[in-house]
Design a protein around this motif. Structure first.
Motif, PDB file in Angstrom:
ATOM      1  N   LEU A  11       0.749  -5.993  -3.213  1.00 44.76           N
ATOM      2  CA  LEU A  11      -0.630  -5.486  -3.161  1.00 44.76           C
ATOM      3  C   LEU A  11      -1.654  -6.606  -3.054  1.00 44.76           C
ATOM      4  CD1 LEU A  11      -0.799  -2.521  -5.697  1.00 44.76           C
ATOM      5  CD2 LEU A  11      -1.332  -2.456  -3.259  1.00 44.76           C
ATOM      6  N   LEU A  47       0.831  -1.210   0.000  1.00 45.90           N
ATOM      7  CA  LEU A  47       0.000   0.000   0.000  1.00 45.90           C
ATOM      8  C   LEU A  47       0.863   1.256   0.000  1.00 45.90           C
ATOM      9  CD1 LEU A  47      -2.706  -1.129   2.600  1.00 45.90           C
ATOM     10  CD2 LEU A  47      -2.973  -0.944   0.112  1.00 45.90           C
ATOM     11  N   TRP A  48       1.963   1.226   0.767  1.00 44.11           N
ATOM     12  CA  TRP A  48       2.861   2.383   0.833  1.00 44.11           C
ATOM     13  C   TRP A  48       3.455   2.672  -0.543  1.00 44.11           C
ATOM     14  CZ3 TRP A  48       7.729   4.100  -0.121  1.00 44.11           C
ATOM     15  CH2 TRP A  48       8.140   5.267   0.548  1.00 44.11           C
ATOM     16  N   TYR A  49       3.942   1.608  -1.198  1.00 42.84           N
ATOM     17  CA  TYR A  49       4.540   1.808  -2.523  1.00 42.84           C
ATOM     18  C   TYR A  49       3.498   2.318  -3.527  1.00 42.84           C
ATOM     19  CZ  TYR A  49       9.154  -0.158  -1.520  1.00 42.84           C
ATOM     20  OH  TYR A  49      10.424  -0.360  -1.040  1.00 42.84           O
ATOM     21  N   LEU A  50       2.271   1.804  -3.438  1.00 44.89           N
ATOM     22  CA  LEU A  50       1.226   2.260  -4.356  1.00 44.89           C
ATOM     23  C   LEU A  50       0.972   3.753  -4.183  1.00 44.89           C
ATOM     24  CD1 LEU A  50      -0.855   1.367  -6.496  1.00 44.89           C
ATOM     25  CD2 LEU A  50      -2.498   1.132  -4.631  1.00 44.89           C
ATOM     26  N   ASN A  51       0.983   4.207  -2.931  1.00 35.44           N
ATOM     27  CA  ASN A  51       0.788   5.635  -2.662  1.00 35.44           C
ATOM     28  C   ASN A  51       1.930   6.484  -3.194  1.00 35.44           C
ATOM     29  OD1 ASN A  51      -1.707   5.537  -1.368  1.00 35.44           O
ATOM     30  ND2 ASN A  51      -0.795   5.038   0.605  1.00 35.44           N
ATOM     31  N   HIS A  52       3.064   5.842  -3.467  1.00 36.03           N
ATOM     32  CA  HIS A  52       4.219   6.575  -3.996  1.00 36.03           C
ATOM     33  C   HIS A  52       4.492   6.239  -5.463  1.00 36.03           C
ATOM     34  CE1 HIS A  52       4.741   7.189   0.302  1.00 36.03           C
ATOM     35  NE2 HIS A  52       5.544   8.184   0.017  1.00 36.03           N
ATOM     36  N   GLY A  53       3.476   5.670  -6.125  1.00 37.51           N
ATOM     37  CA  GLY A  53       3.568   5.498  -7.571  1.00 37.51           C
ATOM     38  C   GLY A  53       4.134   4.183  -8.047  1.00 37.51           C
ATOM     39  N   TYR A  54       4.285   3.198  -7.167  1.00 36.93           N
ATOM     40  CA  TYR A  54       4.841   1.906  -7.566  1.00 36.93           C
ATOM     41  C   TYR A  54       3.815   0.797  -7.341  1.00 36.93           C
ATOM     42  CZ  TYR A  54       9.442   4.197  -7.414  1.00 36.93           C
ATOM     43  OH  TYR A  54      10.499   5.035  -7.618  1.00 36.93           O
ATOM     44  N   SER A  55       3.534   0.038  -8.385  1.00 32.89           N
ATOM     45  CA  SER A  55       2.684  -1.148  -8.240  1.00 32.89           C
ATOM     46  C   SER A  55       3.587  -2.352  -8.012  1.00 32.89           C
ATOM     47  CB  SER A  55       1.848  -1.350  -9.503  1.00 32.89           C
ATOM     48  OG  SER A  55       1.061  -2.518  -9.377  1.00 32.89           O
TER      49      SER A  55
END
Length: 271
Positions: A82, A70-78
């Motif tokens: 997830l 979730l943290w990476y998704l919030n920073h533009g990384y899939s």
């Protein structure tokens, strides 16, 4: 939430008069409830039969990997993380492990975004909690690195940015186990680390983890027991200084180590 005249079985953390939980014990007594404390169930020899250390490590690691996604998704990384649920969402340890294995298979075939690699997990200590956390971590494609070899990982990342070929570092995660000798140094430079001496005279040692280990960690998985007489693993100021350093080097991050994105703290040492 303690109901009157009921029986409860759990780890209460009260028999050593842990002050944070004495109100709980007072409530149990006031409600005339019965408490069967797992921590006090022992064999005839006095050895404890129940310990939650490994399970804490397993659950803590699963929950953190979900949060990491979730943290990476919030920073533009899939990322493959997830697809992972929290530990309570699985009906059994086997089901949770199967989900982690599935994440690992995706990392091994599709890789991680190069912008977050190398993804380095540093585990503190080698007790039950650390072993439980590592048990989950090892379900992912991984390589363990000696603490002294951590500075070499950014070099691998630089090769990734300069090469057109996919680097192996995106298809795995990296682990490192740090023990007390990696965390402190003797105040006297002429004296080397001695574990027995450190436990007796911790005041004669200064923290070194923030310089030797933390600058290369993406994730710190804290699994060790701590008392106030020992130096802290990381102080608030040391973390702030690390983050300032990472921020300044953001444009050239791969040449200067991994950014610290999170601390997975699987302990119950208050304060």
């Amino acid at each position: 939430m303690i109901l009157p005249d009921r029986a409860y079985a759990f780890f209460s953390h009260t028999h050593k008069v842990q002050k944070e939980n004495t109100p709980l014990l007072d409530k149990i007594l006031a409600e005339r409830a019965s408490l069967f404390d797992y921590e006090l169930i022992v064999e005839d020899t006095g050895k404890r039969l129940l310990a939650f250390g490994k399970f804490a490590g397993r659950a803590g690691m699963i929950d953190f990997l979900r949060g990491l996604g979730l943290w990476y998704l919030n920073h533009g990384y899939s990322t493959p993380f997830l697809s992972l649920g929290s530990s309570y969402m699985y009906s059994s340890l086997a089901a949770a492990k199967a989900a982690v294995i599935s994440v690992g298979e995706e990392i091994a075939t599709m890789g991680l975004p190069s912008g977050i690699c190398p993804l380095v997990f540093v585990f503190t200590g080698s007790g039950n909690v650390s072993r439980g956390a590592q048990e989950i971590f090892k379900l992912l494609p991984h390589t363990f690195v000696d603490p002294r070899k951590l500075p070499e990982l950014p070099e691998m990342a630089r090769d990734l940015t300069q090469s057109k070929q996919p680097s192996k570092i995106i298809f795995r995660v990296y682990g490192c186990v740090a023990t007390c000798q990696d965390m402190v140094e003797h105040l006297n430079p002429s004296k080397s680390f001695n574990k027995a001496d450190y436990y007796v005279h911790p005041e004669q040692y200064k923290p070194a983890f923030h310089e030797k280990i933390a600058p290369y960690a993406s994730v710190i998985v804290n699994c060790m027991y701590w008392e106030r007489r020992f130096p802290r693993l990381l102080t608030t100021k040391q973390i702030q200084d690390l983050m300032k350093s990472f921020s300044k080097k953001k444009k050239d991050l791969m040449k200067n180590g991994c950014p610290l994105v999170g601390i997975c703290d699987i302990t119950c040492d208050v304060g």
